[in-house]
Design a protein around this motif. Sequence first.
Motif, PDB file in Angstrom:
ATOM      1  N   PHE A  67      -5.942  -7.953  11.412  1.00 15.82           N
ATOM      2  CA  PHE A  67      -5.850  -9.167  10.596  1.00 15.82           C
ATOM      3  C   PHE A  67      -5.346  -8.830   9.197  1.00 15.82           C
ATOM      4  N   TYR A  68      -5.931  -7.798   8.590  1.00 11.22           N
ATOM      5  CA  TYR A  68      -5.484  -7.378   7.260  1.00 11.22           C
ATOM      6  C   TYR A  68      -4.017  -6.961   7.283  1.00 11.22           C
ATOM      7  N   ALA A  69      -3.625  -6.240   8.332  1.00  7.24           N
ATOM      8  CA  ALA A  69      -2.223  -5.814   8.449  1.00  7.24           C
ATOM      9  C   ALA A  69      -1.302  -7.013   8.624  1.00  7.24           C
ATOM     10  N   GLY A  70      -1.757  -8.050   9.315  1.00  3.08           N
ATOM     11  CA  GLY A  70      -0.954  -9.260   9.466  1.00  3.08           C
ATOM     12  C   GLY A  70      -0.724  -9.960   8.139  1.00  3.08           C
ATOM     13  N   VAL A  71      -1.748  -9.999   7.299  1.00  2.00           N
ATOM     14  CA  VAL A  71      -1.590 -10.580   5.966  1.00  2.00           C
ATOM     15  C   VAL A  71      -0.624  -9.735   5.142  1.00  2.00           C
ATOM     16  N   PHE A  72      -0.730  -8.425   5.278  1.00  6.16           N
ATOM     17  CA  PHE A  72       0.184  -7.512   4.592  1.00  6.16           C
ATOM     18  C   PHE A  72       1.618  -7.711   5.091  1.00  6.16           C
ATOM     19  N   GLY A  73       1.775  -7.961   6.397  1.00  4.54           N
ATOM     20  CA  GLY A  73       3.095  -8.211   6.966  1.00  4.54           C
ATOM     21  C   GLY A  73       3.704  -9.517   6.470  1.00  4.54           C
ATOM     22  N   ILE A  74       2.871 -10.540   6.268  1.00  4.05           N
ATOM     23  CA  ILE A  74       3.369 -11.804   5.706  1.00  4.05           C
ATOM     24  C   ILE A  74       3.922 -11.570   4.309  1.00  4.05           C
ATOM     25  N   ALA A  75       3.215 -10.758   3.537  1.00  9.29           N
ATOM     26  CA  ALA A  75       3.711 -10.437   2.196  1.00  9.29           C
ATOM     27  C   ALA A  75       5.054  -9.718   2.287  1.00  9.29           C
ATOM     28  N   GLY A  76       5.196  -8.827   3.244  1.00  6.07           N
ATOM     29  CA  GLY A  76       6.469  -8.124   3.419  1.00  6.07           C
ATOM     30  C   GLY A  76       7.588  -9.026   3.882  1.00  6.07           C
ATOM     31  N   ALA A  77       7.242 -10.046   4.642  1.00  4.21           N
ATOM     32  CA  ALA A  77       8.269 -10.970   5.123  1.00  4.21           C
ATOM     33  C   ALA A  77       8.766 -11.890   4.018  1.00  4.21           C
ATOM     34  N   LEU A  78       7.957 -12.112   3.014  1.00  9.69           N
ATOM     35  CA  LEU A  78       8.334 -13.039   1.952  1.00  9.69           C
ATOM     36  C   LEU A  78       8.870 -12.347   0.707  1.00  9.69           C
ATOM     37  N   ILE A  79       8.782 -11.050   0.650  1.00  6.83           N
ATOM     38  CA  ILE A  79       9.204 -10.323  -0.543  1.00  6.83           C
ATOM     39  C   ILE A  79      10.725 -10.120  -0.518  1.00  6.83           C
ATOM     40  N   PRO A  80      11.409 -10.281  -1.638  1.00  6.51           N
ATOM     41  CA  PRO A  80      12.870 -10.182  -1.626  1.00  6.51           C
ATOM     42  C   PRO A  80      13.408  -8.756  -1.724  1.00  6.51           C
ATOM     43  N   MET A  81      12.556  -7.755  -1.809  1.00  8.48           N
ATOM     44  CA  MET A  81      13.013  -6.374  -1.900  1.00  8.48           C
ATOM     45  C   MET A  81      12.881  -5.701  -0.543  1.00  8.48           C
ATOM     46  N   ARG A  82      13.991  -5.184  -0.045  1.00 11.14           N
ATOM     47  CA  ARG A  82      14.012  -4.678   1.325  1.00 11.14           C
ATOM     48  C   ARG A  82      13.137  -3.449   1.525  1.00 11.14           C
ATOM     49  N   ARG A  83      13.119  -2.542   0.562  1.00  9.87           N
ATOM     50  CA  ARG A  83      12.310  -1.327   0.746  1.00  9.87           C
ATOM     51  C   ARG A  83      10.827  -1.655   0.854  1.00  9.87           C
ATOM     52  N   LEU A  84      10.369  -2.575   0.033  1.00  6.51           N
ATOM     53  CA  LEU A  84       8.964  -2.987   0.140  1.00  6.51           C
ATOM     54  C   LEU A  84       8.717  -3.742   1.436  1.00  6.51           C
ATOM     55  N   ALA A  85       9.693  -4.524   1.865  1.00  7.71           N
ATOM     56  CA  ALA A  85       9.545  -5.231   3.138  1.00  7.71           C
ATOM     57  C   ALA A  85       9.435  -4.239   4.291  1.00  7.71           C
ATOM     58  N   VAL A  86      10.183  -3.145   4.218  1.00 18.28           N
ATOM     59  CA  VAL A  86      10.104  -2.113   5.255  1.00 18.28           C
ATOM     60  C   VAL A  86       8.733  -1.448   5.245  1.00 18.28           C
ATOM     61  N   LEU A  87       8.197  -1.157   4.069  1.00 20.34           N
ATOM     62  CA  LEU A  87       6.872  -0.547   3.992  1.00 20.34           C
ATOM     63  C   LEU A  87       5.793  -1.479   4.551  1.00 20.34           C
ATOM     64  N   HIS A  88       5.871  -2.746   4.217  1.00 21.00           N
ATOM     65  CA  HIS A  88       4.898  -3.710   4.728  1.00 21.00           C
ATOM     66  C   HIS A  88       5.042  -3.861   6.237  1.00 21.00           C
ATOM     67  N   GLY A  89       6.271  -3.931   6.718  1.00 22.18           N
ATOM     68  CA  GLY A  89       6.500  -4.049   8.155  1.00 22.18           C
ATOM     69  C   GLY A  89       6.036  -2.821   8.919  1.00 22.18           C
ATOM     70  N   ALA A  90       6.220  -1.644   8.321  1.00 21.21           N
ATOM     71  CA  ALA A  90       5.757  -0.413   8.972  1.00 21.21           C
ATOM     72  C   ALA A  90       4.233  -0.381   9.058  1.00 21.21           C
ATOM     73  N   ALA A  91       3.558  -0.847   8.008  1.00 25.94           N
ATOM     74  CA  ALA A  91       2.095  -0.897   8.047  1.00 25.94           C
ATOM     75  C   ALA A  91       1.620  -1.869   9.120  1.00 25.94           C
ATOM     76  N   LEU A  92       2.282  -3.017   9.216  1.00 27.72           N
ATOM     77  CA  LEU A  92       1.936  -3.987  10.261  1.00 27.72           C
ATOM     78  C   LEU A  92       2.139  -3.378  11.645  1.00 27.72           C
ATOM     79  N   THR A  93       3.272  -2.742  11.846  1.00 28.04           N
ATOM     80  CA  THR A  93       3.595  -2.171  13.151  1.00 28.04           C
ATOM     81  C   THR A  93       2.606  -1.083  13.545  1.00 28.04           C
ATOM     82  N   LEU A  94       2.301  -0.193  12.620  1.00 33.87           N
ATOM     83  CA  LEU A  94       1.359   0.887  12.935  1.00 33.87           C
ATOM     84  C   LEU A  94      -0.023   0.344  13.294  1.00 33.87           C
ATOM     85  N   ALA A  95      -0.499  -0.607  12.520  1.00 38.77           N
ATOM     86  CA  ALA A  95      -1.826  -1.158  12.797  1.00 38.77           C
ATOM     87  C   ALA A  95      -1.841  -1.960  14.092  1.00 38.77           C
ATOM     88  N   ALA A  96      -0.799  -2.750  14.328  1.00 41.00           N
ATOM     89  CA  ALA A  96      -0.778  -3.622  15.506  1.00 41.00           C
ATOM     90  C   ALA A  96      -0.520  -2.847  16.796  1.00 41.00           C
TER      91      ALA A  96
END
Length: 143
Positions: A67-96
């Motif tokens: 659940f926490y990783a999903g919230v973190f992934g939402i933040a990554g999906a809405l952020i306009p910086m690609r590198r941060l979006a990749v970090l957030h997406g990687a955290a979501l993927t690893l946890a999920a």
Amino acid sequence: MRLLTASASDLSGRRLTTQRRIWPPAHPAQLRLLLASVVVILGSFLPWVVTGFGTYRGIAGPGLWTFYAGVFGIAGALIPMRRLAVLHGAALTLAALFLPLWQVQRLVTRIGFEGWTPGFGLGVVVLAGLVGGSATLSIWRDR
């Protein structure tokens, strides 16, 4: 995919020709990341293990972390910086991917295959993790 745009107007009400892009923030794959994050959050509340005594929801155990990783992934999906979006997406993927598979491995080593079945939420979180991982790879390749 059509971009949602907002146009500016001056004081007289005339439309100016400059438009700024609203969606997607940086990459079209961030929409997939957003959807995967929402599905991970929903899957965290669904039953992960079904036994003869009842169902056990993911939120009572490692589903809280997904659940926490999903919230973190939402933040990554809405952020306009690609590198941060990749970090957030990687955290979501690893946890999920890691936490549900760890849960299954833990149950198999302690109990075996008798007396329980994986719940719907467990599969939903893993599939959403795969979708989030593919979106993260798409964002990473196009950075």
